[in-house]
Write an enzyme that holds these catalytic residues in place. Structure first.
Site, PDB file in Angstrom:
ATOM      1  N   ARG A 140      33.942  48.829  32.936  1.00 34.40           N
ATOM      2  CA  ARG A 140      33.232  48.699  34.217  1.00 34.40           C
ATOM      3  C   ARG A 140      33.739  49.734  35.220  1.00 34.40           C
ATOM      4  NH1 ARG A 140      33.776  42.087  34.052  1.00 34.40           N
ATOM      5  NH2 ARG A 140      31.772  41.671  33.010  1.00 34.40           N
ATOM      6  N   VAL A 163      41.887  34.738  29.725  1.00 35.95           N
ATOM      7  CA  VAL A 163      42.177  35.337  28.421  1.00 35.95           C
ATOM      8  C   VAL A 163      43.647  35.674  28.200  1.00 35.95           C
ATOM      9  CG1 VAL A 163      41.659  37.709  29.114  1.00 35.95           C
ATOM     10  CG2 VAL A 163      41.348  37.009  26.739  1.00 35.95           C
ATOM     11  N   ASP A 204      30.764  26.525  14.925  1.00 35.34           N
ATOM     12  CA  ASP A 204      30.525  25.881  16.218  1.00 35.34           C
ATOM     13  C   ASP A 204      30.520  24.369  16.012  1.00 35.34           C
ATOM     14  OD1 ASP A 204      29.292  26.916  19.114  1.00 35.34           O
ATOM     15  OD2 ASP A 204      28.771  24.846  18.629  1.00 35.34           O
ATOM     16  N   THR A 219      41.146  40.116  24.646  1.00 30.28           N
ATOM     17  CA  THR A 219      40.299  41.233  25.069  1.00 30.28           C
ATOM     18  C   THR A 219      40.797  41.853  26.368  1.00 30.28           C
ATOM     19  OG1 THR A 219      38.778  39.605  26.042  1.00 30.28           O
ATOM     20  CG2 THR A 219      38.203  40.517  23.874  1.00 30.28           C
ATOM     21  N   ASP A 260      36.935  45.296  31.773  1.00 29.69           N
ATOM     22  CA  ASP A 260      37.156  45.743  33.150  1.00 29.69           C
ATOM     23  C   ASP A 260      37.279  47.264  33.203  1.00 29.69           C
ATOM     24  OD1 ASP A 260      37.643  42.999  34.427  1.00 29.69           O
ATOM     25  OD2 ASP A 260      39.157  43.036  32.861  1.00 29.69           O
ATOM     26  N   SER A 261      37.959  47.835  32.218  1.00 31.14           N
ATOM     27  CA  SER A 261      38.135  49.284  32.177  1.00 31.14           C
ATOM     28  C   SER A 261      36.802  49.991  31.963  1.00 31.14           C
ATOM     29  CB  SER A 261      39.121  49.657  31.073  1.00 31.14           C
ATOM     30  OG  SER A 261      40.403  49.109  31.332  1.00 31.14           O
ATOM     31  N   SER A 286      42.448  22.878  19.793  1.00 28.40           N
ATOM     32  CA  SER A 286      41.652  22.182  18.772  1.00 28.40           C
ATOM     33  C   SER A 286      41.073  23.152  17.744  1.00 28.40           C
ATOM     34  CB  SER A 286      40.517  21.401  19.439  1.00 28.40           C
ATOM     35  OG  SER A 286      39.499  22.268  19.933  1.00 28.40           O
ATOM     36  N   HIS A 299      43.256  39.967  33.491  1.00 27.49           N
ATOM     37  CA  HIS A 299      41.791  40.033  33.494  1.00 27.49           C
ATOM     38  C   HIS A 299      41.328  39.039  34.561  1.00 27.49           C
ATOM     39  CE1 HIS A 299      37.631  40.104  32.398  1.00 27.49           C
ATOM     40  NE2 HIS A 299      37.642  38.873  31.901  1.00 27.49           N
TER      41      HIS A 299
END
Length: 318
Positions: free
Chosen positions: A156, A127, A37, A148, A153-154, A106, A180
């Site tokens: 959900r 994404v 990070d 991803t 979503d699937s 970056s 997505h």
């Protein structure tokens, strides 16, 4: 004899990155987790917190703070860093494109300079476009770059269907496909519950289910993330666990089918875009696209969603 150690690097130690690390740790997925990070103190704090949980887990996993140079020999790099979601009248992940592209660039360039030749998993929104961008920036084969996509979503959608018919969501087989985002679609003709076509489940249980509004189910699925966002400010548990499911399929060579974002080269009649489709995942990464047979109106919706992605990809300077 030297034993290979599986290593996962996570770039971005916000809620999504730290939740992904925690899910990897609690499930004992790999040998080493590297957190990267821009805020090194934040990354170090997450490492300390994660290490304190190892005593009560089934496996001792090494957790360290790292740099892009440390990615040279990792198996998978997970990119979670992106522009933050902003609450607007028209909430849309695509509004994050320009800012996220700068952040992703970056990250990818120094990682590739390290000699990295593993798999990228991209969570950063939007994404599908960011996965395409990483593919272009990295120069890696398409199977080694995975977004991803519609994996969450699937999940959900399966939850909504499972609640409706009162079964375990893992007994529901359903995908959302395409972007997505708001234009994603569901091939309802391919949805099954315990092997029985969902259309037949509805027809045979009119007294229990009544009239099921499939368009409303798609809408609820599409907006599910924003429902969470509007209540707690962001989402992380679902996407973190979805990502770890993808990682396990790769590391364990599972040949598992998960709807992720991958490069289409003729599948579903589409070329040159990353798009959420069912994909066979194994040690090679995105090994193959599963082409399911959709009804004509379903294919039209898929094409419309693919065109949304294509329009935004054209805005990238690649």
């Amino acid at each position: 004899m030297t034993l290979n150690r599986s290593k996962i690097a996570i770039v971005g130690c916000g809620f999504v990155g730290s939740s992904t690390a925690f899910s990897l740790l609690t499930q004992g997925v790999c040998d080493e987790i590297i957190l990267i990070d821009i805020n090194k103190e934040k990354a170090y704090g997450e490492v300390l917190d994660l290490k304190n949980s190892i005593e009560y887990l089934n496996r001792n996993i090494k957790v360290v703070v790292g740099t892009y140079e440390d990615c040279k020999d990792v198996d998978i790099v997970v990119i979670t860093a992106s522009a933050p979601m902003i609450e607007t009248k028209e909430q849309n992940r695509l509004s994050m494109l320009e800012s996220s592209a700068k952040i992703v660039k970056s990250i990818v360039e120094p990682i590739m300079k390290s000699g990295f030749d593993g798999h990228f998993i991209i969570i950063s929104n939007p994404v599908d476009i960011m996965a395409y961008y990483v593919y272009k920036l990295s120069g890696l084969p398409k199977n080694q770059v995975i977004g991803t996509g519609t994996s969450l979503d699937s999940a959900r959608l399966k939850n909504f269907i499972a609640d409706l018919v009162n079964v375990d969501p893992r007994s529901v087989y359903a995908y959302t496909m395409g972007e997505h985002g708001d234009s994603q679609m569901v091939p309802w003709s391919c949805v099954t519950v315990g092997g029985k076509a969902f259309y037949d489940v509805i027809a045979d249980n009119k007294e229990l289910l009544g009239d099921v509004d499939l368009d409303e189910l798609v809408h609820e699925t599409t907006r599910a993330g924003w429902e969470i966002f509007n209540r707690k400010g962001t989402t992380y548990y679902g996407i973190a666990t979805s990502t770890v499911g993808i990682i396990k399929a790769i590391l364990n060579d599972e040949n598992k089918i998960i709807p992720v974002s991958t490069l289409l080269e003729g599948e579903y009649g589409e070329e040159g875009i990353f798009c959420g489709v069912p994909v066979i995942l194994n040690r090679t990464g995105a090994a193959d696209v599963l082409e399911i047979h959709m009804e004509e109106d379903e294919m039209e919706k898929f094409k419309k969603s693919a065109n949304v992605i294509r329009d935004y990809i054209s805005k990238l300077n690649v």
